[in-house]
Write a protein that holds these residues in place. Sequence first.
Motif, PDB file in Angstrom:
ATOM      1  N   LEU A 141      -0.893 -10.972   4.655  1.00  0.00           N
ATOM      2  CA  LEU A 141      -0.897 -11.596   3.333  1.00  0.00           C
ATOM      3  C   LEU A 141      -1.804 -10.774   2.427  1.00  0.00           C
ATOM      4  CD1 LEU A 141      -0.430 -13.984   1.334  1.00  0.00           C
ATOM      5  CD2 LEU A 141      -2.380 -15.119   2.424  1.00  0.00           C
ATOM      6  N   VAL A 142      -1.261 -10.366   1.271  1.00  0.00           N
ATOM      7  CA  VAL A 142      -2.034  -9.549   0.328  1.00  0.00           C
ATOM      8  C   VAL A 142      -2.116 -10.282  -1.006  1.00  0.00           C
ATOM      9  CG1 VAL A 142      -2.160  -7.350  -0.907  1.00  0.00           C
ATOM     10  CG2 VAL A 142      -1.316  -7.411   1.458  1.00  0.00           C
ATOM     11  N   LEU A 143      -3.325 -10.368  -1.550  1.00  0.00           N
ATOM     12  CA  LEU A 143      -3.551 -10.930  -2.881  1.00  0.00           C
ATOM     13  C   LEU A 143      -4.189  -9.863  -3.750  1.00  0.00           C
ATOM     14  CD1 LEU A 143      -3.617 -13.484  -0.859  1.00  0.00           C
ATOM     15  CD2 LEU A 143      -4.771 -14.650  -2.729  1.00  0.00           C
ATOM     16  N   CYS A 144      -3.847  -9.855  -5.023  1.00  0.00           N
ATOM     17  CA  CYS A 144      -4.396  -8.888  -5.972  1.00  0.00           C
ATOM     18  C   CYS A 144      -5.824  -9.282  -6.344  1.00  0.00           C
ATOM     19  CB  CYS A 144      -3.519  -8.850  -7.217  1.00  0.00           C
ATOM     20  SG  CYS A 144      -4.191  -7.896  -8.585  1.00  0.00           S
ATOM     21  N   ALA A 145      -6.753  -8.337  -6.193  1.00  0.00           N
ATOM     22  CA  ALA A 145      -8.158  -8.611  -6.512  1.00  0.00           C
ATOM     23  C   ALA A 145      -8.324  -9.016  -7.974  1.00  0.00           C
ATOM     24  CB  ALA A 145      -9.003  -7.373  -6.205  1.00  0.00           C
ATOM     25  N   HIS A 146      -7.586  -8.374  -8.860  1.00  0.00           N
ATOM     26  CA  HIS A 146      -7.673  -8.701 -10.291  1.00  0.00           C
ATOM     27  C   HIS A 146      -7.185 -10.124 -10.541  1.00  0.00           C
ATOM     28  CE1 HIS A 146      -7.564  -8.135 -14.634  1.00  0.00           C
ATOM     29  NE2 HIS A 146      -6.321  -8.586 -14.626  1.00  0.00           N
ATOM     30  N   GLN A 147      -6.063 -10.490  -9.925  1.00  0.00           N
ATOM     31  CA  GLN A 147      -5.523 -11.833 -10.127  1.00  0.00           C
ATOM     32  C   GLN A 147      -6.452 -12.911  -9.580  1.00  0.00           C
ATOM     33  OE1 GLN A 147      -1.546 -12.353  -8.630  1.00  0.00           O
ATOM     34  NE2 GLN A 147      -0.638 -11.552 -10.509  1.00  0.00           N
ATOM     35  N   CYS A 148      -7.166 -12.607  -8.512  1.00  0.00           N
ATOM     36  CA  CYS A 148      -8.081 -13.594  -7.923  1.00  0.00           C
ATOM     37  C   CYS A 148      -9.130 -14.056  -8.926  1.00  0.00           C
ATOM     38  CB  CYS A 148      -8.757 -13.010  -6.678  1.00  0.00           C
ATOM     39  SG  CYS A 148      -7.651 -12.895  -5.247  1.00  0.00           S
TER      40      CYS A 148
END
Length: 230
Positions: A141-148
């Motif tokens: 699972l990958v989440l965008c650091a900027h979006q977080c």
Amino acid sequence: MKSYAQQLLNLVTLAIDELEADHKKGRLANTPVSNTNFLLRWVTKSLKQQRFSKLMVKDLTTWQKQGRSKGTQTALYQSFSTIRDFYQHYFPDFEAPKPILDSQINQFIDHMESIGWSVCTEYDLSGDEKGQLFTEGDSSLVLCAHQCDDCFVDGKNEDGTESLTKPMSFYVRGNHAEFIKEATKAGFLVHKQTDYKSKVKYHGEYLIYPNNLGGQLAEIPIGFNTEEYP
């Protein structure tokens, strides 16, 4: 204008109510074949009469095409019943939406790691470029650091938590069914954008929306029942 979720719930509820009314009046046998044929005619008639808003046209057209290709195997009654139960469960009151909190995201990340998923949140994926991340294990699972950070801007609450204010992407590789199940249990309605092609190579993309109010049918876990999901 009512949200997509509210309109969808209204649509499937009306369809089921009208079908069950014909059962009670003795006009329609309560069998899988009869129920499917009734709903296929109902879908086609709804499209022709433009009974619902443009937001519903894509779903109605999809169900109509499924009926043409699969016939009575479409099992529309079961599908409509599941959609109704799912959306009633997560939207008991559209006037009092339940926000998605940053703390829920953090808890979900910890949970996915605890059940053996590789989770990555350290890269900025906000640009247009596609990236190839090397994640371990069978599922990742990958989440965008900027979006977080950016997806919670202006969402500060009195208790110190922050509410989701923009759509947020989850990039998934591996066991998609498990991801959908665990995300839904965490309180996220996930909306599939791609199966495996996205900004992150070999990962499909899902979106979550503020207050879970997406503009398309959410992914419903296999075998969904309200007792297993909070």
